[in-house]
Design a protein around this motif. Structure first.
Motif, PDB file in Angstrom:
ATOM      1  N   LYS A 116       0.841  -1.196   0.000  1.00  0.00           N
ATOM      2  CA  LYS A 116       0.000   0.000   0.000  1.00  0.00           C
ATOM      3  C   LYS A 116       0.875   1.245   0.000  1.00  0.00           C
ATOM      4  CE  LYS A 116      -3.659  -2.530   0.566  1.00  0.00           C
ATOM      5  NZ  LYS A 116      -4.466  -2.871  -0.534  1.00  0.00           N
ATOM      6  N   HIS A 117       0.585   2.178  -0.895  1.00  0.00           N
ATOM      7  CA  HIS A 117       1.271   3.459  -0.966  1.00  0.00           C
ATOM      8  C   HIS A 117       0.249   4.540  -0.652  1.00  0.00           C
ATOM      9  CE1 HIS A 117       4.801   1.651  -2.814  1.00  0.00           C
ATOM     10  NE2 HIS A 117       3.985   0.965  -3.587  1.00  0.00           N
ATOM     11  N   SER A 118       0.506   5.337   0.377  1.00  0.00           N
ATOM     12  CA  SER A 118      -0.439   6.363   0.786  1.00  0.00           C
ATOM     13  C   SER A 118      -0.104   7.696   0.130  1.00  0.00           C
ATOM     14  CB  SER A 118      -0.412   6.515   2.310  1.00  0.00           C
ATOM     15  OG  SER A 118      -1.247   7.564   2.696  1.00  0.00           O
ATOM     16  N   ASP A 119      -1.116   8.319  -0.479  1.00  0.00           N
ATOM     17  CA  ASP A 119      -0.944   9.659  -1.026  1.00  0.00           C
ATOM     18  C   ASP A 119      -1.345  10.713  -0.007  1.00  0.00           C
ATOM     19  OD1 ASP A 119      -0.040   8.704  -3.437  1.00  0.00           O
ATOM     20  OD2 ASP A 119      -2.050   8.609  -4.313  1.00  0.00           O
ATOM     21  N   ASN A 120      -2.014  10.306   1.062  1.00  0.00           N
ATOM     22  CA  ASN A 120      -2.467  11.211   2.104  1.00  0.00           C
ATOM     23  C   ASN A 120      -1.307  11.508   3.038  1.00  0.00           C
ATOM     24  OD1 ASN A 120      -3.797  12.673   4.008  1.00  0.00           O
ATOM     25  ND2 ASN A 120      -5.165  11.034   4.657  1.00  0.00           N
ATOM     26  N   LYS A 121      -0.829  12.747   3.030  1.00  0.00           N
ATOM     27  CA  LYS A 121       0.313  13.115   3.863  1.00  0.00           C
ATOM     28  C   LYS A 121      -0.126  13.773   5.163  1.00  0.00           C
ATOM     29  CE  LYS A 121       3.586  13.652   0.106  1.00  0.00           C
ATOM     30  NZ  LYS A 121       4.538  14.522  -0.546  1.00  0.00           N
ATOM     31  N   ASP A 122      -1.421  13.691   5.503  1.00  0.00           N
ATOM     32  CA  ASP A 122      -1.917  14.344   6.710  1.00  0.00           C
ATOM     33  C   ASP A 122      -1.371  13.718   7.977  1.00  0.00           C
ATOM     34  OD1 ASP A 122      -3.335  16.088   5.189  1.00  0.00           O
ATOM     35  OD2 ASP A 122      -5.249  15.038   5.400  1.00  0.00           O
ATOM     36  N   TYR A 123      -1.223  12.408   8.009  1.00  0.00           N
ATOM     37  CA  TYR A 123      -0.813  11.725   9.231  1.00  0.00           C
ATOM     38  C   TYR A 123       0.525  11.020   9.097  1.00  0.00           C
ATOM     39  CZ  TYR A 123      -5.569  12.755  10.436  1.00  0.00           C
ATOM     40  OH  TYR A 123      -6.739  13.421  10.682  1.00  0.00           O
ATOM     41  N   VAL A 124       1.324  11.439   8.136  1.00  0.00           N
ATOM     42  CA  VAL A 124       2.636  10.844   7.938  1.00  0.00           C
ATOM     43  C   VAL A 124       3.638  11.582   8.825  1.00  0.00           C
ATOM     44  CG1 VAL A 124       4.465  10.427   6.262  1.00  0.00           C
ATOM     45  CG2 VAL A 124       2.096  10.191   5.579  1.00  0.00           C
ATOM     46  N   PRO A 125       4.371  10.871   9.672  1.00  0.00           N
ATOM     47  CA  PRO A 125       5.376  11.561  10.486  1.00  0.00           C
ATOM     48  C   PRO A 125       6.454  12.195   9.617  1.00  0.00           C
ATOM     49  CG  PRO A 125       5.096   9.278  11.192  1.00  0.00           C
ATOM     50  CD  PRO A 125       4.315   9.451   9.941  1.00  0.00           C
ATOM     51  N   VAL A 126       6.810  13.436   9.922  1.00  0.00           N
ATOM     52  CA  VAL A 126       7.860  14.124   9.186  1.00  0.00           C
ATOM     53  C   VAL A 126       9.216  13.585   9.602  1.00  0.00           C
ATOM     54  CG1 VAL A 126       8.922  16.369   8.747  1.00  0.00           C
ATOM     55  CG2 VAL A 126       6.459  16.181   8.919  1.00  0.00           C
ATOM     56  N   GLY A 127       9.365  13.235  10.874  1.00  0.00           N
ATOM     57  CA  GLY A 127      10.626  12.715  11.366  1.00  0.00           C
ATOM     58  C   GLY A 127      10.476  12.246  12.793  1.00  0.00           C
ATOM     59  N   ASP A 128      11.513  11.629  13.300  1.00  0.00           N
ATOM     60  CA  ASP A 128      11.544  11.153  14.681  1.00  0.00           C
ATOM     61  C   ASP A 128      12.563  12.009  15.413  1.00  0.00           C
ATOM     62  OD1 ASP A 128      11.059   9.606  16.900  1.00  0.00           O
ATOM     63  OD2 ASP A 128      12.519   8.070  16.335  1.00  0.00           O
ATOM     64  N   PHE A 129      12.132  12.650  16.501  1.00  0.00           N
ATOM     65  CA  PHE A 129      12.993  13.588  17.195  1.00  0.00           C
ATOM     66  C   PHE A 129      13.201  13.152  18.631  1.00  0.00           C
ATOM     67  CE2 PHE A 129      10.669  15.846  13.928  1.00  0.00           C
ATOM     68  CZ  PHE A 129      11.698  16.442  13.224  1.00  0.00           C
ATOM     69  N   LYS A 130      14.305  13.623  19.203  1.00  0.00           N
ATOM     70  CA  LYS A 130      14.539  13.421  20.623  1.00  0.00           C
ATOM     71  C   LYS A 130      15.189  14.680  21.168  1.00  0.00           C
ATOM     72  CE  LYS A 130      18.955  11.045  20.155  1.00  0.00           C
ATOM     73  NZ  LYS A 130      19.695   9.858  20.488  1.00  0.00           N
ATOM     74  N   ALA A 131      14.989  14.924  22.445  1.00  0.00           N
ATOM     75  CA  ALA A 131      15.547  16.117  23.076  1.00  0.00           C
ATOM     76  C   ALA A 131      16.837  15.755  23.786  1.00  0.00           C
ATOM     77  CB  ALA A 131      14.547  16.694  24.067  1.00  0.00           C
ATOM     78  N   ILE A 132      17.781  16.672  23.744  1.00  0.00           N
ATOM     79  CA  ILE A 132      19.039  16.510  24.462  1.00  0.00           C
ATOM     80  C   ILE A 132      19.012  17.485  25.629  1.00  0.00           C
ATOM     81  CG2 ILE A 132      21.541  16.742  24.343  1.00  0.00           C
ATOM     82  CD1 ILE A 132      21.358  16.177  21.359  1.00  0.00           C
ATOM     83  N   HIS A 133      19.106  16.947  26.832  1.00  0.00           N
ATOM     84  CA  HIS A 133      19.104  17.796  28.025  1.00  0.00           C
ATOM     85  C   HIS A 133      20.431  18.535  28.106  1.00  0.00           C
ATOM     86  CE1 HIS A 133      18.059  19.206  31.980  1.00  0.00           C
ATOM     87  NE2 HIS A 133      19.217  18.754  32.445  1.00  0.00           N
ATOM     88  N   VAL A 134      20.352  19.854  28.091  1.00  0.00           N
ATOM     89  CA  VAL A 134      21.558  20.678  28.109  1.00  0.00           C
ATOM     90  C   VAL A 134      21.677  21.339  29.482  1.00  0.00           C
ATOM     91  CG1 VAL A 134      22.756  22.589  27.026  1.00  0.00           C
ATOM     92  CG2 VAL A 134      21.297  21.122  25.657  1.00  0.00           C
ATOM     93  N   THR A 135      22.781  21.043  30.161  1.00  0.00           N
ATOM     94  CA  THR A 135      23.061  21.650  31.468  1.00  0.00           C
ATOM     95  C   THR A 135      24.183  22.656  31.283  1.00  0.00           C
ATOM     96  OG1 THR A 135      23.220  19.289  32.002  1.00  0.00           O
ATOM     97  CG2 THR A 135      22.856  20.758  33.801  1.00  0.00           C
ATOM     98  N   PRO A 136      24.122  23.775  31.987  1.00  0.00           N
ATOM     99  CA  PRO A 136      25.204  24.761  31.853  1.00  0.00           C
ATOM    100  C   PRO A 136      26.553  24.152  32.225  1.00  0.00           C
ATOM    101  CG  PRO A 136      23.348  25.699  33.045  1.00  0.00           C
ATOM    102  CD  PRO A 136      23.057  24.245  32.868  1.00  0.00           C
ATOM    103  N   GLY A 137      27.540  24.358  31.388  1.00  0.00           N
ATOM    104  CA  GLY A 137      28.892  23.865  31.637  1.00  0.00           C
ATOM    105  C   GLY A 137      29.129  22.451  31.163  1.00  0.00           C
ATOM    106  N   GLU A 138      28.087  21.739  30.779  1.00  0.00           N
ATOM    107  CA  GLU A 138      28.242  20.356  30.331  1.00  0.00           C
ATOM    108  C   GLU A 138      28.202  20.322  28.807  1.00  0.00           C
ATOM    109  OE1 GLU A 138      25.719  16.231  30.580  1.00  0.00           O
ATOM    110  OE2 GLU A 138      25.721  17.559  32.313  1.00  0.00           O
ATOM    111  N   THR A 139      29.102  19.565  28.205  1.00  0.00           N
ATOM    112  CA  THR A 139      29.123  19.461  26.747  1.00  0.00           C
ATOM    113  C   THR A 139      28.230  18.307  26.312  1.00  0.00           C
ATOM    114  OG1 THR A 139      31.041  18.000  26.805  1.00  0.00           O
ATOM    115  CG2 THR A 139      31.469  20.368  26.613  1.00  0.00           C
ATOM    116  N   PHE A 140      27.739  18.401  25.103  1.00  0.00           N
ATOM    117  CA  PHE A 140      26.933  17.321  24.550  1.00  0.00           C
ATOM    118  C   PHE A 140      27.376  17.060  23.127  1.00  0.00           C
ATOM    119  CE2 PHE A 140      24.751  21.275  23.769  1.00  0.00           C
ATOM    120  CZ  PHE A 140      24.326  21.180  22.450  1.00  0.00           C
TER     121      PHE A 140
END
Length: 128
Positions: free
Chosen positions: A35-59
């Motif tokens: 199945k190939h969907s032409d409906n882009k309404d509910y297609v995820p654009v990407g998978d994201f994650k947050a990086i916790h940034v603390t002052p003075g700490e490198t990431f």
């Protein structure tokens, strides 16, 4: 070992596996099982994650920029593709709640509930 024993080369095994995979995909495509969907309404654009940034700490982060950019759409953070800016999606958390662009002020007029004043009917004035 006997002379009648047939041996298969790596090349012939690889070719057989490749032809089998391509043939299976083609048969599934022609029969309509893929199945190939032409409906882009509910297609995820990407998978994201947050990086916790603390002052003075490198990431660690890749020095290469992604092909996405963020914009603010109706107060919520939207992620759009650099190649096709019309293809964008609102960033949501794990409970499908939108991520706001800015933090609302707790003292903003919309956040403070105003007590409703009861309206009193006007008394008609008389000239008696």
């Amino acid at each position: 070992m006997s002379q009648n024993e047939t041996r298969y080369t790596i090349r012939s095994l690889f070719f057989t596996a490749l032809v089998s995979i391509v043939g299976t995909v083609l048969v599934l495509e022609v029969s309509g099982s893929i199945k190939h969907s032409d409906n882009k309404d509910y297609v995820p654009v990407g998978d994201f994650k947050a990086i916790h940034v603390t002052p003075g700490e490198t990431f660690r982060m890749s020095p290469k920029a992604s092909e996405l950019h963020a914009t603010c759409e109706n107060g919520y953070l939207a992620i759009a593709a650099d190649v096709d800016p019309s293809f964008r999606g609102i960033l949501v958390d794990y409970k499908n709640r939108g991520v706001r662009c800015s933090r609302p002020s707790p003292t903003a007029p919309a956040a403070i509930s105003q007590p409703e004043m009861p309206t009193q009917p006007e008394e008609p004035t008389s000239d008696e």
